[in-house]
Design an enzyme around this catalytic site. Structure first.
Site, PDB file in Angstrom:
ATOM      1  N   GLU A  83      20.917  30.677  41.812  1.00 54.96           N
ATOM      2  CA  GLU A  83      21.072  32.067  41.383  1.00 54.96           C
ATOM      3  C   GLU A  83      20.871  32.157  39.879  1.00 54.96           C
ATOM      4  O   GLU A  83      20.670  31.141  39.205  1.00 54.96           O
ATOM      5  CB  GLU A  83      22.448  32.602  41.793  1.00 54.96           C
ATOM      6  CG  GLU A  83      22.635  32.687  43.302  1.00 54.96           C
ATOM      7  CD  GLU A  83      23.962  33.292  43.720  1.00 54.96           C
ATOM      8  OE1 GLU A  83      24.695  33.780  42.834  1.00 54.96           O
ATOM      9  OE2 GLU A  83      24.275  33.260  44.917  1.00 54.96           O
ATOM     10  N   HIS A 143      27.716  44.180  37.747  1.00 55.90           N
ATOM     11  CA  HIS A 143      26.660  43.476  38.479  1.00 55.90           C
ATOM     12  C   HIS A 143      25.364  44.279  38.394  1.00 55.90           C
ATOM     13  O   HIS A 143      25.376  45.505  38.514  1.00 55.90           O
ATOM     14  CB  HIS A 143      27.059  43.292  39.945  1.00 55.90           C
ATOM     15  CG  HIS A 143      26.250  42.260  40.651  1.00 55.90           C
ATOM     16  ND1 HIS A 143      24.951  42.479  41.063  1.00 55.90           N
ATOM     17  CD2 HIS A 143      26.544  40.985  41.018  1.00 55.90           C
ATOM     18  CE1 HIS A 143      24.483  41.383  41.647  1.00 55.90           C
ATOM     19  NE2 HIS A 143      25.429  40.467  41.640  1.00 55.90           N
ATOM     20  N   ARG A 151      23.831  37.592  34.241  1.00 55.63           N
ATOM     21  CA  ARG A 151      24.055  38.931  34.793  1.00 55.63           C
ATOM     22  C   ARG A 151      24.171  40.021  33.737  1.00 55.63           C
ATOM     23  O   ARG A 151      23.618  41.108  33.892  1.00 55.63           O
ATOM     24  CB  ARG A 151      25.315  38.930  35.659  1.00 55.63           C
ATOM     25  CG  ARG A 151      25.152  38.245  36.984  1.00 55.63           C
ATOM     26  CD  ARG A 151      26.433  38.245  37.767  1.00 55.63           C
ATOM     27  NE  ARG A 151      26.247  37.625  39.073  1.00 55.63           N
ATOM     28  CZ  ARG A 151      27.223  37.410  39.940  1.00 55.63           C
ATOM     29  NH1 ARG A 151      28.458  37.760  39.637  1.00 55.63           N
ATOM     30  NH2 ARG A 151      26.978  36.847  41.100  1.00 55.63           N
ATOM     31  N   HIS A 208      31.774  44.825  39.082  1.00 56.34           N
ATOM     32  CA  HIS A 208      31.810  43.773  40.099  1.00 56.34           C
ATOM     33  C   HIS A 208      32.956  42.785  39.936  1.00 56.34           C
ATOM     34  O   HIS A 208      33.606  42.421  40.909  1.00 56.34           O
ATOM     35  CB  HIS A 208      30.482  43.010  40.069  1.00 56.34           C
ATOM     36  CG  HIS A 208      30.369  41.928  41.088  1.00 56.34           C
ATOM     37  ND1 HIS A 208      30.513  42.160  42.442  1.00 56.34           N
ATOM     38  CD2 HIS A 208      30.124  40.581  40.957  1.00 56.34           C
ATOM     39  CE1 HIS A 208      30.357  41.025  43.102  1.00 56.34           C
ATOM     40  NE2 HIS A 208      30.140  40.052  42.228  1.00 56.34           N
ATOM     41  N   ARG A 265      30.744  35.760  33.780  1.00 53.42           N
ATOM     42  CA  ARG A 265      30.826  34.719  34.802  1.00 53.42           C
ATOM     43  C   ARG A 265      29.460  34.258  35.281  1.00 53.42           C
ATOM     44  O   ARG A 265      28.584  35.073  35.566  1.00 53.42           O
ATOM     45  CB  ARG A 265      31.643  35.227  35.991  1.00 53.42           C
ATOM     46  CG  ARG A 265      31.680  34.251  37.163  1.00 53.42           C
ATOM     47  CD  ARG A 265      32.625  34.711  38.233  1.00 53.42           C
ATOM     48  NE  ARG A 265      32.214  35.948  38.883  1.00 53.42           N
ATOM     49  CZ  ARG A 265      31.321  36.028  39.859  1.00 53.42           C
ATOM     50  NH1 ARG A 265      30.693  34.938  40.272  1.00 53.42           N
ATOM     51  NH2 ARG A 265      31.040  37.181  40.419  1.00 53.42           N
TER      52      ARG A 265
END
Length: 469
Positions: A113, A231, A272, A333, A368
């Site tokens: 990811e 997000h 992100r 998120h 994160r």
């Protein structure tokens, strides 16, 4: 049946709360409460996967990926602990019956990811959170020492009436509306984040940050409460309620972001917060409220097999992932900050612990890294349980030493649970607890949290806290 006293109370039934309870000895009397049904946690919704250290050669890369995503504001000790503990956690999950996607030869089918430099994420289709959480719930239900109360809300902490420096339990509101005090030697807060306070969030609406407001009222220290992850890609809709997350895995597998003209405008595998900022800028430039995510260039059967849940949800909303781009927009998120804890989950209030998204041990820094949330929750939930076990053993030894130093007559006269005035103390605490109806309590807690976020970062507050008042 609800008792007056337990050894440990766990507030929340997401992955962190469940794993903490399972990490305690099977003779420990545990109460778990949750505001909704036991499975309705954000952990259950997690799509992407769970990161793991593939081998020792991967350590430096994994550490650097986590630090870079967190803008190097991470607690290095926490990052080290998480990574070093990851393989043992996966092995325990396998022991609980959790299944991860594998190749025909039985080896793990790792995926990648955003901001990961290699393939190190384990998954179960695109419903990894459901797979892990449901198996943990099954294990909890097998334990006779664990009592679970659904549709039960924590509305306050009980602290020592003289010093307020020790947590002695919680005040709960049952589904019937009845309010009770429940005492414990230790309390673990695993209540998730603050998504329910936002108009656009991938979180369940009942996850409203109660723990943070209650912590503020009891002078329990918070850390980085303004570090809130937006997000990049939730499925765009004008419908009210929780937004459906479009996993970062789609971009990891080759999905691209397009503006209204069909032009690609960002590297989709950046962290992100960087991708979110780029989407926000593109929407403001074009005067739109969404962009598009396209993965239709992949074979249709590959998309359907790899992302069955996302594919089906998009079909329900009128979009076919295999044939067209889908509209997406940023949504709140995850909370990187929270109640300040050490690497064993201990807060600044004695006998009070926090784990999962509720806690901030600094592992995530300012942002994160994808798929670190489930891992972090499990690692530090287990460590908090270990700390509680050590504290209870230490207290037992202290009491035994004390008793052995008494005469037989003095030992008989020691206070017991029945004669310590627990009932009168309970009434006193009940009188001191501010009893409000649900809406007034929600508003009080919400304003406390908004005020703290605004104090920490007014720019973020103005830009993203779009239903603040």
């Amino acid at each position: 049946m609800l008792q007056n006293k337990y050894q440990v109370i766990v507030v929340g039934t997401g992955a962190a709360g469940l794993y903490a309870a399972l990490s305690l000895p099977e003779d420990t009397q545990i109460l778990m409460i949750t505001k909704d049904a036991i499975q309705n946690s954000d952990s259950y919704l997690a799509q992407g996967g769970i990161s793991v250290l593939k081998d020792e050669a991967d350590y430096t890369s994994y550490f650097e990926d986590t630090m870079r995503a967190g803008h190097y504001e991470n607690n290095k000790e926490s990052v080290h602990v998480m990574i070093e503990s990851s393989r043992a956690i996966i092995n325990k999950l396998l022991g609980y019956g959790v299944e991860f996607d594998c190749y025909e030869d039985g080896s793990f089918a790792y995926t990648r990811e955003g901001a990961h430099s290699t393939y190190r994420i384990l998954r179960h289709d695109d419903m990894t959170g459901k797979e892990i959480t449901s198996k943990l719930i099954m294990q909890v239900k097998k334990r006779r020492n664990i009592e679970v109360m659904e549709y039960t809300t924590m509305i306050d902490l009980i602290t020592n009436s003289k010093t307020s420096s020790v947590c002695e339990g919680i005040v709960i509101e049952e589904s019937s509306g009845e309010i009770k005090n429940v005492y414990a030697d230790a309390v673990i807060l695993a209540t998730g984040g603050i998504g329910g306070l936002f108009q656009n969030s991938t979180n369940y609406s009942h996850i409203t940050g109660d723990s943070f407001a209650i912590a503020l009222r009891h002078n329990v220290e918070l850390q980085d409460i303004h570090y809130i992850q937006i997000h990049p890609t939730a499925l765009y809709t004008k419908k009210k309620g929780r937004k459906f997350l479009i996993s970062e895995s789609l971009r990891g597998e080759g999905g691209v972001l397009l503006n209204s003209k069909g032009e690609r405008f960002v590297n989709e595998l950046l962290p992100r917060d960087v991708v979110t900022a780029a989407i926000k800028e593109e929407m403001e430039k074009e005067g739109t409220d969404h962009v598009y995510l396209n993965i239709s260039h992949l074979p249709a059967d590959t998309i359907i097999k790899r992302f069955p849940n996302i594919y089906q949800r998009c079909i329900e909303e009128g979009y076919d992932l295999t044939k067209e781009p889908i509209p997406v927009a940023p949504a709140q998120h995850y909370l990187m900050g929270g109640i300040k804890v050490d690497t064993e989950g201990a807060t600044t209030l004695k006998n009070l612990y926090a784990v999962g998204e509720t806690a901030c041990n600094g592992v995530h820094g300012a942002n994160r890294l994808a798929s670190n949330s489930l891992l972090e929750s499990l690692v530090f939930a287990e460590r908090a349980a270990g700390k509680i076990i050590k504290e209870q053993q230490r207290e037992y030894c202290r009491q035994m030493q004390f008793v052995h130093g008494l005469t037989a007559t003095q030992a008989v006269q020691l206070p017991t649970e029945k004669n310590t005035g627990t009932q009168s103390k309970e009434i006193k605490n009940m009188e001191e607890t501010q009893v409000l109806d649900d809406y007034k309590r929600y508003e009080l807690f919400r304003q406390l949290i908004w005020k703290e976020i605004k104090r920490e970062d007014e720019t973020f507050y103005v830009r993203w806290c779009n239903n603040a008042s």
